[in-house]
Scaffold this active site. Structure first.
Site, PDB file in Angstrom:
ATOM      1  CG  ASP A  35      -1.994  -1.042   1.243  1.00 38.88           C
ATOM      2  OD1 ASP A  35      -1.767  -2.051   0.505  1.00 38.88           O
ATOM      3  OD2 ASP A  35      -3.142  -0.848   1.719  1.00 38.88           O
ATOM      4  CE  LYS A  42      -5.335   1.987   2.172  1.00 41.83           C
ATOM      5  NZ  LYS A  42      -4.222   1.244   2.797  1.00 41.83           N
ATOM      6  CE  LYS A  72      -7.043  -1.070   2.403  1.00 52.36           C
ATOM      7  NZ  LYS A  72      -5.789  -1.677   2.766  1.00 52.36           N
TER       8      LYS A  72
END
Lengths: 293, 521
Positions: A130, A193, A229
């Site tokens: 991430d 995300k 996400k």
């Protein structure tokens, strides 16, 4: 369709309307189970320790002890130093290990440090990285720099999946969020995300809607399927079910899978379990009956 | 930007059935093959369970009488007619059938109430009654919403979130004007007119009653109102509210029936003002009927409103605007955005997005909280929609209709749009009043304007562009009463509504709506 604009009033209204969907009985039960299977169970604190990771991994494997009907979560998300511990705890399961990297959460570090951060995390066993984008560069209009960094990080990831965190609260406008989503997708993101979870404002329904629409348009244009996400601020089952509605009615069934949709959350799980237990037994149970790991 | 096009394979969960584009073939596939144009798959992986709104709290009577002079009385002839639930075809109640004699009784009561009580009452006192009605509508909102959906077929989501709250808002808004009439029209004094005869349609039964009654009462007029034949129930429950609110007898009279009662109201010599919402055809008949009399008239008639999407529009919000413009209330909306003008450069992507979006329209039981498109209001209306859709196909337009299951009983029509529509097609000219959209394309703003204005109607329009100057340019030159920019079908009691050309004249809502119920001097 990178430059398609977003009308703030319209997108908020659409998200509000979708959040009035009535989710009852079997759809609530099935929805909650699906959400649990999509969770990136997260701990990103300075005080994280191997002990904390062991406890969390146990929860990840079996969220509701004694009930095999409740699925495991999709992944655990930890700082790089704790990857090895997570790896040990999750051996033999399908649960992925996600690690934040690239100078999380600010991203204000030289590129070589960011890349080293990523390579280390992958070497230690992270299945998913991430990363954070350089919001400073983005807001300064240096889109090429943002894109190049993402592309290099993707390269450094090797086999690991790349989730690109936009930190939407700092980008502020929906137009920016769409633009940043597009840059991330074009530069190699497997997932986009919303947030680091380190700011007060994190994922919201309208932001998620804008990003889902962006990844849908990207798919229309290129055929590449990108995951999504939302992370941070999703604490209740009711909220999470609204995100699921958004996915169902914006991009459809293809995305209703942990392969393409994740919830970044630390405290959501217990509310889901509480609601699920209520659906199964007919009664709410006190918070004490759910483990807090 | 470099995009890798070509065939791409997407991992899918095993066992998910994929529907291929267009040809209707389905295949169970481990992988989703990309066929051009790509299409999203909206299936049954996670379904919404039925979520019906309860109806046991609705005090539905077997029989309803006319509301005249503060009392519920049977029609003089004793005749009744059934009102049915268009989603089930079941009779909900028998309704008293008003004829000329009943209308005469109602007008006489209204006249008496006007002369003896209402015109003399201080505005601040009138306001109390109107506020009371508004509050009681709010208190009974749930019951009214369910009733509206049962009688008219509209989704409970709309009656609950739109019709009923807006109806209450109209009473609240005009209640506030009742004691401020002296300030409504600077430099002029406003005086009430007398007895207002009001005839309303079936698409927003309670809301239209509120649009008509609230400004009339606030400005000191009394009312004889005739609800539509197919949807009298909420107006009759409003009559109960009015009775409970202790309004002086005769100030509001509600007579139910068909065109006979409507004609009797229009032709009654003691009526001072006619307000009509409905079809252009009937509007013309009314205007002919009252020519040469002293009656004032406002008409809110049909429409074929243009929704114009420019290439610089916020596209996904524009798609929502298209959906809301034409499929809201099954398209039974006089200002429905039934002609979609899309700039040619984005026509393909807009059509594709629209089609994908339409797969999520949930058609069915109006009382299910997740229903988006309910039942067509009546058999007659369904026939009219079918006739025009057939004409569209015959004239050579391409029909796109979603495939969704429909209930066995009741009146239903699947959301539809036409492409390759020419300006001369009937479906581009005539009001369909159903969930059917005609898509036309244009190349430049001038062309959009010219073609959008090329209609006998002029009720509303939508303009979608990120460019402010373009919005003003179009808005200033569209011959339409209401123009929405980057939105559609937004209503507020403080905002005037009404048409140009064959869409009628006079305004409802806002201070403009008040002007239709007063004489200025």
């Amino acid at each position: 369709m990178m430059h398609v604009t977003v009308d703030q009033v319209g997108v908020e209204e659409r998200a509000r309307k979708l959040s009035t969907r009535s989710i009852k009985t079997s759809s609530k039960r099935e929805g909650i189970k699906l959400i649990i299977s999509m969770i990136d169970l997260t701990t990103l604190e300075g005080k994280d320790s191997p002990g904390k990771i062991r406890a969390m991994c146990q929860k990840a494997i079996r969220p509701l002890p004694g009930n095999a009907d409740v699925p495991s979560v999709a992944a655990v998300c930890v700082y790089p130093n704790l990857i090895r511990e997570a790896k040990r705890c999750l051996a033999g399961t399908n649960i992925k290990i996600a690690s934040v990297a690239t100078g999380f959460p600010s991203g204000q570090y030289p590129l070589d440090i960011k890349l080293a951060d990523v390579r280390d995390a992958v070497t230690m066993g992270a299945d998913e990285i991430d990363m954070v984008i350089d919001r400073g560069a983005f807001l300064a209009g240096k889109y090429r720099k943002v894109a190049d960094e993402i592309a290099k990080v993707k390269e450094a990831c090797g086999p690991a999946h790349l989730k690109v965190i936009l930190e939407t609260a700092e980008l502020e406008t929906f137009d920016n969020i769409r633009k940043a989503s597009w840059i991330a997708m074009e530069s190699g993101a497997d997932f986009i995300k919303t947030s680091t979870g380190k700011l007060k404002e994190a994922a919201t329904l309208p932001i998620t809607l804008v990003m889902l629409e962006a990844l849908r348009d990207y798919w229309y244009e290129t055929g590449k399927v990108i995951g999504m996400k939302p992370a941070g601020g999703i604490r209740t089952s009711k909220d999470a079910l609204r995100y699921l509605v958004l996915v169902k009615e914006t991009v459809g069934d293809t995305w209703l899978t942990p392969d393409l949709f994740r919830f970044g959350a630390s405290t959501l799980t217990n509310d889901l379990l509480m609601q699920l237990a209520k659906e199964m037994t007919g009664n709410y149970q006190a918070a004490e009956y759910f483990t807090i790991d | 930007m470099s995009h890798s096009l070509g065939t791409c394979v997407v991992p899918m969960n095993a066992g998910v059935t994929m529907k291929r584009n267009g040809n209707g073939k389905t295949a169970t596939a481990r992988h989703l093959e990309i066929v051009e144009p790509r299409q999203l798959y909206f299936g049954e992986k996670w379904q919404y369970a039925p979520s019906p709104e309860k109806k046991d709290h609705v005090k539905l009577k077997k029989h309803y009488d006319l509301f005249i002079d503060g009392k519920f009385v049977p029609g003089k002839s004793g005749k009744t007619f059934p009102t049915i639930n268009p989603a089930t075809e079941e009779t909900l109640a028998e309704i008293a059938y008003a004829e000329a004699a009943d209308v005469d009784r109602a007008v006489t009561a209204a006249r008496r109430a006007y002369d003896k009580v209402w015109r003399k009452m201080p505005g601040s006192e009138r306001a109390k009654y109107v506020f009371r009605i508004a509050r009681m509508i709010q208190e009974k909102a749930r019951e009214l919403a369910v009733l509206e959906s049962m009688d008219g077929g509209k989704p409970i989501r709309e009656s609950r979130d739109c019709d009923i709250p807006l109806a209450a808002a109209h009473f609240f808004y005009y209640a506030g004007w009742a004691d401020k009439l002296d300030y409504a029209f600077p430099g002029r004094k406003a005086r009430s007119i007398g007895v207002a005869g009001q005839v309303i349609p079936w698409n927003f039964p309670l809301l239209m009653a509120a649009w008509k009654i609230a400004p009339a009462l606030a400005s000191g007029n009394t009312v004889v109102l005739k609800p539509a034949e197919t949807t009298p129930l909420t107006a009759l429950h409003l009559a109960e509210i009015i009775q409970e609110a202790d309004l002086p007898p005769g100030v509001v009279n509600i007579v139910t029936g068909d065109g006979t009662a409507g004609a009797a109201i229009v032709n009654h010599p003691n009526v001072d003002k006619i307000a009509f919402t409905g079809s252009t055809e009937v509007g013309k008949m009314i205007q002919r009927a009252i020519a040469g009399t002293n009656k004032r008239l406002t008409l809110e008639l049909g429409g074929k409103s243009a929704n114009i999407i420019f290439e610089d529009a916020p596209m996904d919000q524009a798609i929502e605007g298209i959906i809301d413009g034409i499929y809201f209330n099954q398209g039974h909306v006089c200002c429905a955005g039934s002609r979609l003008f899309v700039q040619e450069s984005i026509a393909e992507i807009v059509e594709r997005k629209l089609w994908d979006r339409m797969q999520n329209l949930r058609v069915g039981d109006p009382l299910d909280k997740n229903t988006d498109v309910g039942a067509i209001n009546s058999k007659m209306q369904l026939n009219k929609i079918c006739e025009l859709v057939d004409a569209g196909v015959r004239e050579g337009a391409t029909k796109h209709q979603i495939e969704c299951a429909l209930p066995k009983k009741g009146y239903w029509f699947r959301p539809t749009f036409f492409t390759k529509v020419a300006q001369s097609h009937r479906i581009a000219q005539e009001e369909i009043f159903g969930p059917v959209l005609s898509v036309l394309t244009f190349r430049t703003p001038e062309e959009a304007l010219e073609r959008a204005n090329n209609s006998p109607y002029g009720l509303a329009a939508g303009v979608w562009t990120d460019k402010g100057s373009k919005i003003f340019k179009i808005a200033n030159r569209m011959r339409a009463g209401v123009i929405w920019a980057n939105t559609y079908n937004q209503f507020d009691p403080s905002s005037p509504f009404g048409g140009y050309k064959e869409s009628g004249f006079g305004r409802e809502g806002g201070v403009h709506g008040l002007a239709s119920y007063v004489e200025l001097y």
